[in-house]
Design an enzyme around this catalytic site. Structure first.
Site, PDB file in Angstrom:
ATOM      1  N   SER A 110       0.811  -1.220   0.000  1.00 20.63           N
ATOM      2  CA  SER A 110       0.000   0.000   0.000  1.00 20.63           C
ATOM      3  C   SER A 110       0.840   1.264   0.000  1.00 20.63           C
ATOM      4  O   SER A 110       0.426   2.286  -0.555  1.00 20.63           O
ATOM      5  CB  SER A 110      -0.942   0.001   1.209  1.00 20.63           C
ATOM      6  OG  SER A 110      -1.825  -1.094   1.161  1.00 20.63           O
ATOM      7  N   HIS A 154       0.023   3.366   4.610  1.00 12.43           N
ATOM      8  CA  HIS A 154      -0.786   4.049   3.600  1.00 12.43           C
ATOM      9  C   HIS A 154      -0.520   5.559   3.620  1.00 12.43           C
ATOM     10  O   HIS A 154      -0.369   6.195   2.568  1.00 12.43           O
ATOM     11  CB  HIS A 154      -2.273   3.810   3.862  1.00 12.43           C
ATOM     12  CG  HIS A 154      -2.695   2.371   3.792  1.00 12.43           C
ATOM     13  ND1 HIS A 154      -2.318   1.437   4.725  1.00 12.43           N
ATOM     14  CD2 HIS A 154      -3.482   1.717   2.892  1.00 12.43           C
ATOM     15  CE1 HIS A 154      -2.846   0.263   4.419  1.00 12.43           C
ATOM     16  NE2 HIS A 154      -3.549   0.400   3.312  1.00 12.43           N
TER      17      HIS A 154
END
Length: 406
Positions: free
Chosen positions: A280, A345
């Site tokens: 991610s 993220h």
């Protein structure tokens, strides 16, 4: 085809040197020969600067284009006209001409092209008919990623599928292979993280094993389950492959790796007891950079349904991030080790909005000439150094209670 580009001089002839795409200038032969397309723009000796300064007047260059422009590719002719119209000082530097033909655009050259292209009224690349499947794909990618018509035409003419966009595809294949290997080994495909052997792999980042430096990058090849892998793989392929086709594997790989590294380091600094897996960080770096580039060049981006597609990309990112947050705070299957962190993220997003935007906004320009690139790169390097010292000293100074090693 062997190509060459001797220097422009008034009365001497030098041995050629390699250059691709090639441009050769010969004062004695009174011509400029573009070997890439075997087009010829003849020049008289009086057109050359007697002081050997490497300039030609815009009037003379425009006359040459008018007389011999039919022999050139129409898109390259349009860029040459933009270069001519954008030079307010009335002369064109030979090096700018070489830069144009060799895909090395300086800042001054880019400004001249953009200024001159405002005066051009050539037909849009989208209006061209009779294109083959591969040409339509290249045109589609150009409209997906580039905000200026002159850049889209330039990319359409110069792209050759060599080298092919294999970096993102190779990373995706490796992630799928690792996932399938551990899927069979752990006997589960959904929520692999719930297996007691999941973190025993040499790939995931674990705070007790943070001295094993490769884990700060290798964690990206493992995923918590098929739902995690599917969302990352979809965004990685849909956004990463077109960006690699336009900007090249080196630049896109730089953004991707920086996002992955920033993700694991951000976890080690802000969520010190949690492990981390998944790509991610790199995926969010690419997607956030692309979305920011679209927003910053909204009027110039001509991709279809861009508002709807941008909304769908944000929804996918939000769903994946929400899944990661939920999993992080869900009771772990094997306490006291928490579930993988979601902070990677956010690290990827920060890299995408800084380094990534600079890379995507400077198509075919030297990044080393961009001051913003060096500012963000230095900030990123400083963050990496601070995170390294944090990992060395902070855990013991703060007496952090870490989960046992897997």
């Amino acid at each position: 085809m062997e190509t060459s580009s001797p220097r422009m001089t008034a009365g001497t002839r030098e041995a050629p040197v390699n250059c691709s795409p090639a441009v050769a200038a010969n004062a004695e032969g009174e011509e400029i020969e573009v070997l890439e397309s075997t087009d010829v723009l003849p020049m008289a000796p009086e057109d050359y600067d007697p002081e050997n300064s490497g300039f030609i007047s815009t009037e003379r260059f425009r006359d040459l284009l008018a007389a011999h422009g039919s022999e050139l590719d129409p898109h390259k002719l349009e860029v040459l006209l933009a270069l001519t119209n954008g030079n307010a000082d009335g002369k064109i530097c030979y090096q700018d001409f070489v830069n144009l033909m060799s895909n090395k655009r300086s800042n001054s050259f880019r400004r001249a092209i953009l200024q001159g292209s405002r005066q051009l009224k050539g037909c849009s690349l989208r209006d061209e008919d009779g294109l083959g499947l591969s040409q339509r794909l290249v045109r589609h990618v150009a409209y997906e990623t580039l905000p200026r018509e002159v850049d889209r035409k330039w990319y359409f003419d110069s792209y050759t599928y060599c080298p092919p966009p294999l970096l993102i595809l190779a990373i995706t294949i490796a992630e799928v292979a690792v996932f399938m290997y551990y899927g069979f080994q752990l006997d589960r495909l959904v929520l692999q993280v719930s297996s007691p052997s999941f973190l025993k792999s040499p790939l995931p980042y674990h705070p007790q094993l943070r001295a094993q430096a490769w884990r700060y990058l290798s964690y990206s090849f493992m995923h918590t389950g098929i739902e995690h892998l599917s969302l990352n793989m979809a965004m990685q392929l849909l956004v990463g492959v077109p960006l690699e086709m336009v900007h090249g594997a080196l630049r896109i790989g730089l953004v991707y790796v920086c996002g992955v590294l920033a993700g694991s380091l951000a976890v080690s600094v802000t969520d010190m007891t949690a492990p981390v897996v998944g790509s991610s960080g790199g995926v969010y770096a690419l997607v956030s950079a692309h979305l920011a580039n679209v927003v910053m060049n909204w009027s110039g981006m001509k991709c279809q349904f861009k508002l709807f597609r941008m909304a769908m990309a944000l929804v996918c990112m939000s769903v994946e991030f929400g899944r990661a947050v939920w999993l992080r705070f869900y009771p772990p299957a094997f306490p006291p080790c928490p579930n993988p962190s979601f902070v990677a993220h956010l690290g990827g997003v920060v890299v995408g909005l800084t380094l990534g935007v600079v890379v995507l906004q400077n198509y075919e320009q030297r990044l080393q000439e961009q001051s913003l690139f060096w500012i963000f790169f230095c900030v990123y390097t400083l963050f990496v150094l601070c995170a390294v010292f944090w990992n060395i000293f902070a855990y013991s100074l703060l007496d952090v209670r870490l989960p046992p090693p897997p």
